[in-house]
Structures are given as structure tokens and as C-alpha cells.
Write a protein that holds these residues in place. Structure first.
Motif, PDB file in Angstrom:
ATOM      1  N   GLN A 165      32.965  33.024  53.433  1.00 39.32           N
ATOM      2  CA  GLN A 165      34.366  32.892  53.838  1.00 39.32           C
ATOM      3  C   GLN A 165      35.012  34.257  53.794  1.00 39.32           C
ATOM      4  O   GLN A 165      34.512  35.179  53.137  1.00 39.32           O
ATOM      5  N   ASP A 166      36.098  34.391  54.468  1.00 46.09           N
ATOM      6  CA  ASP A 166      37.003  35.552  54.542  1.00 46.09           C
ATOM      7  C   ASP A 166      36.915  36.304  55.863  1.00 46.09           C
ATOM      8  O   ASP A 166      37.786  37.113  56.160  1.00 46.09           O
TER       9      ASP A 166
ATOM     10  N   ASP B 166      38.542  31.969  38.548  1.00 44.63           N
ATOM     11  CA  ASP B 166      39.414  31.789  39.712  1.00 44.63           C
ATOM     12  C   ASP B 166      39.429  30.288  40.011  1.00 44.63           C
ATOM     13  O   ASP B 166      38.391  29.718  40.358  1.00 44.63           O
TER      14      ASP B 166
ATOM     15  N   TRP C  11      42.443  41.603  50.063  1.00 44.34           N
ATOM     16  CA  TRP C  11      43.669  41.848  49.290  1.00 44.34           C
ATOM     17  C   TRP C  11      44.372  43.120  49.742  1.00 44.34           C
ATOM     18  O   TRP C  11      45.585  43.117  49.969  1.00 44.34           O
TER      19      TRP C  11
ATOM     20  N   SER D 209      36.457  42.171  44.963  1.00 43.78           N
ATOM     21  CA  SER D 209      35.986  40.818  45.271  1.00 43.78           C
ATOM     22  C   SER D 209      36.026  40.538  46.764  1.00 43.78           C
ATOM     23  O   SER D 209      35.221  39.770  47.277  1.00 43.78           O
TER      24      SER D 209
ATOM     25  N   PHE E 298      36.196  25.331  46.078  1.00 45.48           N
ATOM     26  CA  PHE E 298      35.203  25.667  47.110  1.00 45.48           C
ATOM     27  C   PHE E 298      33.907  24.908  46.840  1.00 45.48           C
ATOM     28  O   PHE E 298      33.289  24.335  47.733  1.00 45.48           O
TER      29      PHE E 298
ATOM     30  N   ASP F 201      47.501  32.160  46.746  1.00 45.70           N
ATOM     31  CA  ASP F 201      46.063  32.008  47.020  1.00 45.70           C
ATOM     32  C   ASP F 201      45.272  31.349  45.893  1.00 45.70           C
ATOM     33  O   ASP F 201      44.449  30.494  46.142  1.00 45.70           O
TER      34      ASP F 201
ATOM     35  N   LYS G 240      40.167  32.642  57.276  1.00 52.42           N
ATOM     36  CA  LYS G 240      41.443  32.226  56.708  1.00 52.42           C
ATOM     37  C   LYS G 240      42.490  33.254  57.155  1.00 52.42           C
ATOM     38  O   LYS G 240      42.609  34.310  56.524  1.00 52.42           O
TER      39      LYS G 240
ATOM     40  N   ASN H 226      31.588  33.307  49.407  1.00 52.73           N
ATOM     41  CA  ASN H 226      32.363  34.210  50.278  1.00 52.73           C
ATOM     42  C   ASN H 226      31.469  35.284  50.891  1.00 52.73           C
ATOM     43  O   ASN H 226      30.288  35.434  50.537  1.00 52.73           O
TER      44      ASN H 226
HETATM   45  C1  GAL Z   1      39.325  33.588  46.392  1.00 47.45           C
HETATM   46  C2  GAL Z   1      39.941  33.707  47.713  1.00 47.45           C
HETATM   47  C3  GAL Z   1      38.908  34.089  48.700  1.00 47.45           C
HETATM   48  C4  GAL Z   1      38.041  35.241  48.251  1.00 47.45           C
HETATM   49  C5  GAL Z   1      37.739  35.234  46.785  1.00 47.45           C
HETATM   50  C6  GAL Z   1      37.239  36.559  46.285  1.00 47.45           C
HETATM   51  O1  GAL Z   1      40.236  33.150  45.455  1.00 47.45           O
HETATM   52  O2  GAL Z   1      40.555  32.502  48.096  1.00 47.45           O
HETATM   53  O3  GAL Z   1      39.549  34.359  49.918  1.00 47.45           O
HETATM   54  O4  GAL Z   1      38.574  36.436  48.628  1.00 47.45           O
HETATM   55  O5  GAL Z   1      38.822  34.840  46.020  1.00 47.45           O
HETATM   56  O6  GAL Z   1      38.243  37.461  46.167  1.00 47.45           O
END
Ligand code: GAL
Length: 354
Positions: free
Chosen positions: A257-258, A177, A54, A50, A183, A127, A278, A233
Motif C-alpha cells: 500500500q501507499d 500503529d 509523510w 516508514s 490492515f 491516519d 490512498k 505496505n
Molecule cells: C500506516 C499508514 C500507511 C503506511 C504505514 C507506514 O499507518 O496508514 O499509509 O504509511 O503507516 O508508515
């Protein structure tokens, strides 16, 4: 499951000071059992696909922070498999855990939290939110979404396109998630205030290839016309961008994002408008701080809580466009050597990425 109720965030008027000893319900008190006395911190990461974060960042910064705080860190990755998640947890609990730090994957963390709590072991939702955690340590995920939504509104305005009539596709994250809803809420707050309504919104995923497939279908349904794409993301944004490139659709505002390497490259080459950075080190350090206080019976002060009452430590995210890529490099969260390859090298020179 009460996952949807976790999406709402309630800001407390003042700082709420909470003692885990008073709210964990473990009843045993610190040091009463073998597990509680343990200095092993058991961590489960969700997957590798994803986001590179990580394995590249969370593992490293949690390992460093936990070691520095005097814990033995047992960090494992469930590799996108809920049964593997449960097996890892059982093995960790058998060895003994002083604390469990869980990134949820498809609801797997909730059952693990129930088992851990039954043994008096404090549980930190790291997270991603889930029911049953003592604390939720993350970024301000509504703010993450708002920064993404602002990217889309500003991108349309820069092209003198009216947001009210623009064709905007929404490409969200995996709804299992709990962050994905936050988001989307944040992004839609900003976009809907500007008059944007989603022209197409396929089911959310955290998967680059699936996002590409879903976006291609949405684009076909729109007759090939799109003015902007809200993407949750950078990994998913890369899937969207592959389809934009395939169709020669340049200059379409795209969020993410990321601040991963592919995202930063897409920003420098102009295919992605911005990312939400982040700094994972800040998040990992916030988690270690909570763990340390919890295990010492000290006060943990939080300013937010989730709708189900879970105290929420929310770290502040940052928007990164081409001019800010260098700040990510300076922080050590990406290197110029990784980013400035091929066609991107000239852009690195232009934007001072070194
Ligand atoms: C979310 C996380 C993001 C992004 C996404 C996919 O929960 O906050 O930073 O990585 O998962 O893994």
C-alpha cells in the motif's frame, strides 16, 4: 492503553451527527481561551523512514489545505523518536494551538492528546488511531487490508495455485500503529475465506531493512519455498522483493500500500502484484474539513466509529496494478520522470505511463 480495542470498527446504521462542542468535554466552549481562539493548526508527523508519504504528501497537502482554510500551519516531524514527539508538542502548545492534528508514533500521541484536551484544544487523530482523540480521520483501513488480501488470492488463482495449500507468508506492519491490526484483519478476512493460513508470520514492523531480514529468516524456515507474501505496505514490500530477487524467486504474488515510487516501479516490473493507493490529498482535505467544522461549532457527520466510540471519517482507497499506475501519475502523486528510470522505462511505454 486500549490500542487493540481501537482495531475494531463499528459501522453505525445511520449517519451519526456529532457536535464537538457536545462531546469534547473541554467545557470552555469555542473562543474561551487563548489557545481555542488561535488559528494555528499544530501537526505532528511520525517519521520519514516508514513511508515517503509523510514528508512527500501529508506535509504538502495538509499545509495547502490548512493555509487555504485560513490556518497558520505548524507541521513538524518526530523522526521516529517518542521523546522528540513530546518535545515538539510542548513547544507547539506553548506557542498556542487552535487544534492538534497528530499522527501517532509508538503511542506518543496519547499523552499529547491528554495535555491538549486539558487546555480545551480539539485533537484529531490523523491516519493512525489513538485513545483520546475527538475524531479519527483516515482511510477505510479494513478495506485497505481487504484489497491487499484480494491481491494475494487473485495472484495465486492466476497461477492456478490452490490457496488452501499455498505457502503464504504474512508480513504485517508495526503493531504499535493501530492501523496495522486493521490492515491485518482486512487482509486475513479475505485470505482466510479462501483457505489461506499464514505459513510464517514474523513480528510486524514499518521498516524496509528489518522486513528483509525477517522475511529471509521466514523463507529459510520454509526451506526456501514460498507461493505468496502478504505485505502491509510498499516500503516493506521492497524489503521482501530484495530477498525474492536474491533467491531468484520470480512470479510470487506480493501486496502493498501507499503507491510510492518504488512500489509502482516494482508493480511495473512484475515484482509486486498491486498496491493500495490512498490519495493523501483526499485524507488531508477530510481532516481540514473536520477541523474547520469543529472550530466553527458546526456539525461533523460520520458514518463509522472505532470500537472505543471515536467518530471515524474513512476515506476510500483504490487498488492499483500495472494498468492503473497512470492514474496515480495523473493525480499528481507520482511522476513518470521518477518512475520510468532504467529498466522500468520500457514497462512505462508498455503500460502507458507518461
Ligand atoms: C500506516 C499508514 C500507511 C503506511 C504505514 C507506514 O499507518 O496508514 O499509509 O504509511 O503507516 O508508515
Amino acid at each position: 492503553m486500549k490500542r487493540s480495542s481501537l482495531a475494531a470498527v463499528v459501522a453505525l446504521s445511520g449517519a451519526a451527527a456529532l457536535l464537538l462542542a457536545g462531546c469534547s468535554g473541554s467545557g470552555g466552549g469555542s473562543g474561551s481561551g487563548a489557545a481555542a481562539a488561535s488559528t494555528r493548526a499544530c501537526v505532528i508527523l511520525p517519521d520519514a523512514a516508514s513511508s515517503p508519504r509523510w514528508e512527500n504528501f501529508d506535509r504538502k497537502y495538509l499545509q495547502d489545505g490548512l493555509t487555504a482554510a485560513g490556518y497558520e500551519a505548524d507541521i513538524q516531524n518526530a523522526q521516529g523518536d517518542t521523546s522528540k514527539y513530546a518535545t515538539i508538542a510542548d513547544q507547539q502548545l506553548t506557542k498556542g494551538c487552535g487544534v492538534m492534528v497528530l499522527v501517532d508514533y509508538n503511542g506518543a500521541a496519547e499523552g499529547v492528546a491528554t495535555k491538549a484536551k486539558a487546555q480545551g484544544i480539539p485533537v484529531i487523530a490523523y491516519d493512525r488511531p489513538f485513545t483520546g482523540a475527538d475524531y479519527y480521520v483516515s482511510f477505510d483501513n479494513i478495506k485497505v487490508g481487504e484489497l491487499e488480501g484480494q491481491t494475494i488470492v487473485d495472484g495465486l488463482n492466476a497461477q492456478h495455485k490452490d490457496p488452501k495449500t499455498a505457502t503464504v507468508v504474512y508480513m504485517g506492519g508495526d503493531p504499535t500503529d493501530g492501523n496495522a491490526a486493521m490492515f491485518r484483519t482486512g487482509a486475513n478476512n479475505v485470505m482466510s475465506a479462501a483457505g489461506i493460513k499464514p505459513a510464517q508470520e514474523p513480528k510486524g514492523v514499518w521498516d524496509q531493512a528489518q522486513t528483509a531480514t525477517n522475511f529471509e529468516q521466514a523463507l529459510t524456515a520454509l526451506g526456501g519455498k514460498v507461493d505468496a507474501v502478504w505485505v502491509a505496505n510498499d516500503t516493506n514490500a521492497a524489503g521482501v522483493i530484495a530477498i525474492l530477487q536474491k533467491n531468484n524467486l520470480t512470479g510470487v504474488p506480493v501486496s502493498g500500500q501507499d503507491a510510492n515510487v518504488a512500489g509502482l516501479q516494482n508493480i511495473l516490473t512484475g515484482w509486486q502484484t498491486a498496491t493500495v493507493y490512498k490519495p493523501v490529498k483526499d485524507e488531508a482535505n477530510a481532516a481540514v474539513d473536520v477541523i474547520t467544522k469543529v472550530l466553527k461549532g458546526q456539525t461533523v457527520t460520520t458514518t463509522n466509529k472505532l470500537a472505543d466510540g471515536t467518530p471515524y471519517i474513512a476515506v476510500t482507497p483504490q487498488l492499483v496494478g500495472p494498468n492503473e499506475v497512470e492514474t496515480v501519475v495523473k493525480a499528481g502523486d507520482a511522476s513518470a520522470a521518477e518512475i520510468c528510470t532504467g529498466d522500468v522505462a520500457a514497462k512505462c511505454a508498455q503500460y502507458g505511463v507518461q
